[in-house]
Design a protein around this motif. Structure first.
Motif, PDB file in Angstrom:
ATOM      1  N   CYS A  62      48.611   9.959  47.873  1.00 12.61           N
ATOM      2  CA  CYS A  62      50.067   9.771  47.927  1.00 12.61           C
ATOM      3  C   CYS A  62      50.739  10.936  48.638  1.00 12.61           C
ATOM      4  CB  CYS A  62      50.633   9.621  46.514  1.00 12.61           C
ATOM      5  SG  CYS A  62      50.206   8.058  45.730  1.00 12.61           S
ATOM      6  N   GLU A  63      50.308  12.161  48.306  1.00 10.08           N
ATOM      7  CA  GLU A  63      50.872  13.342  48.959  1.00 10.08           C
ATOM      8  C   GLU A  63      50.614  13.316  50.467  1.00 10.08           C
ATOM      9  OE1 GLU A  63      48.966  16.557  46.761  1.00 10.08           O
ATOM     10  OE2 GLU A  63      50.941  17.177  46.057  1.00 10.08           O
ATOM     11  N   THR A  64      49.381  12.990  50.833  1.00 12.42           N
ATOM     12  CA  THR A  64      48.989  13.015  52.238  1.00 12.42           C
ATOM     13  C   THR A  64      49.664  11.909  53.043  1.00 12.42           C
ATOM     14  OG1 THR A  64      46.857  13.921  51.552  1.00 12.42           O
ATOM     15  CG2 THR A  64      46.985  13.086  53.794  1.00 12.42           C
ATOM     16  N   LEU A  72      51.544   2.858  47.173  1.00  5.94           N
ATOM     17  CA  LEU A  72      50.122   2.874  47.518  1.00  5.94           C
ATOM     18  C   LEU A  72      49.362   1.776  46.780  1.00  5.94           C
ATOM     19  CD1 LEU A  72      47.628   4.154  48.863  1.00  5.94           C
ATOM     20  CD2 LEU A  72      47.500   5.719  46.915  1.00  5.94           C
ATOM     21  N   LEU A  73      49.695   1.577  45.511  1.00  6.46           N
ATOM     22  CA  LEU A  73      48.968   0.597  44.700  1.00  6.46           C
ATOM     23  C   LEU A  73      49.498  -0.812  44.846  1.00  6.46           C
ATOM     24  CD1 LEU A  73      48.668   2.804  41.527  1.00  6.46           C
ATOM     25  CD2 LEU A  73      46.851   2.252  43.136  1.00  6.46           C
ATOM     26  N   THR A 102      64.951   9.857  50.406  1.00  5.15           N
ATOM     27  CA  THR A 102      63.643   9.795  51.055  1.00  5.15           C
ATOM     28  C   THR A 102      63.344   8.391  51.537  1.00  5.15           C
ATOM     29  OG1 THR A 102      62.569   9.374  48.946  1.00  5.15           O
ATOM     30  CG2 THR A 102      62.718  11.669  49.650  1.00  5.15           C
ATOM     31  N   GLY A 103      64.390   7.582  51.644  1.00  7.35           N
ATOM     32  CA  GLY A 103      64.174   6.225  52.125  1.00  7.35           C
ATOM     33  C   GLY A 103      63.329   5.404  51.168  1.00  7.35           C
ATOM     34  N   GLY A 104      63.400   5.725  49.865  1.00  4.73           N
ATOM     35  CA  GLY A 104      62.663   4.952  48.882  1.00  4.73           C
ATOM     36  C   GLY A 104      61.196   5.304  48.789  1.00  4.73           C
ATOM     37  N   LYS A 105      60.773   6.314  49.501  1.00 11.13           N
ATOM     38  CA  LYS A 105      59.352   6.651  49.505  1.00 11.13           C
ATOM     39  C   LYS A 105      58.933   7.410  48.253  1.00 11.13           C
ATOM     40  CE  LYS A 105      58.172   5.464  53.850  1.00 11.13           C
ATOM     41  NZ  LYS A 105      58.415   4.077  53.883  1.00 11.13           N
ATOM     42  N   GLY A 106      59.844   8.187  47.653  1.00 11.88           N
ATOM     43  CA  GLY A 106      59.511   8.904  46.441  1.00 11.88           C
ATOM     44  C   GLY A 106      58.501  10.019  46.650  1.00 11.88           C
ATOM     45  N   THR A 107      58.524  10.660  47.814  1.00 19.27           N
ATOM     46  CA  THR A 107      57.521  11.688  48.100  1.00 19.27           C
ATOM     47  C   THR A 107      58.109  13.096  48.070  1.00 19.27           C
ATOM     48  OG1 THR A 107      57.925  11.371  50.441  1.00 19.27           O
ATOM     49  CG2 THR A 107      56.085  10.179  49.487  1.00 19.27           C
ATOM     50  N   ASP A 108      59.313  13.236  47.568  1.00 16.10           N
ATOM     51  CA  ASP A 108      59.923  14.546  47.469  1.00 16.10           C
ATOM     52  C   ASP A 108      59.266  15.338  46.336  1.00 16.10           C
ATOM     53  OD1 ASP A 108      61.971  14.202  44.917  1.00 16.10           O
ATOM     54  OD2 ASP A 108      61.398  12.364  45.952  1.00 16.10           O
TER      55      ASP A 108
END
Length: 200
Positions: A62-64, A72-73, A102-108
């Motif tokens: 997920c981080e990468t 991802l799932l 984050t555009g809904g990505k949730g990667t912050d």
């Protein structure tokens, strides 16, 4: 006897992983495997739906890939499904609660801390119950983590309070308590910091 994930679910995950990998610029599996710190042949087994990655490796993926665990799932947004385990009732986080777009990505960083906290709480809970229960669905812990992660995203402090009040997490070793306390503090501080006004 340990159950394995249903073949069609594993196949869908494998396809999704491959699609996200190529979309994020990793044309070759070997490059992505290297970024994860694992052997290429180990990684390609995930894309061939032969085995399932560990929770730690999914976190690294997920981080990468810069995606949320749910993305991802291929899971639905569990905040809208009245799930029993620490699930929130609100459909979305309050405006500006996380202080980012984050555009809904949730990667912050706040989301990554939320996932780490959820994964730690679930891992401790699962370790305590594993002694008394036979091995079951290998993705059960991941689903539970995803529900808790959604709760932390929607209602951060209410969900943290639920974690602290969870009977399964009360009588645990000092090492687990310290790790959990550090993650909770880092997570709540990051939310507080993210919600502070930007300008002066």
């Amino acid at each position: 006897m340990a159950q394995t994930l249903a073949p069609e679910v594993r196949a869908r995950f494998a396809q999704r992983l491959k699609t996200l990998r190529t979309q994020r610029g990793f044309d070759r599996a070997r490059y992505f495997a290297k970024s994860l710190g694992i052997e290429e042949n180990r990684y390609t087994r995930y894309e061939r739906a032969e085995v399932e990655p560990s929770l730690t490796l999914i976190h690294k993926m997920c981080e990468t890939l810069q995606v949320s665990p749910n993305e991802l799932l291929g899971l639905p947004d569990l905040r809208h499904h009245g799930s029993a385990v620490l699930s929130p009732t609100e459909p979305a986080a309050p405006e500006g609660a996380h202080g980012r777009d984050t555009g809904g990505k949730g990667t912050d960083p706040v989301s990554l801390l939320a996932w780490s906290l959820a994964a730690e709480a679930v891992a401790i809970r699962q370790a305590r119950t594993a002694k008394s229960k036979p091995a079951g669905d290998p993705l059960a812990a991941l689903r539970e983590t995803s529900v808790l992660f959604s709760g932390l995203q929607a209602e951060p402090f209410k969900t943290v309070a639920a974690i602290l009040g969870d009977a399964a997490l009360m009588d645990i070793g000092a090492e687990h308590k310290t790790r959990l306390a550090e993650l909770i503090q880092a997570y709540t501080e990051s939310i507080r910091h993210a919600s502070l006004p930007r300008g002066r």
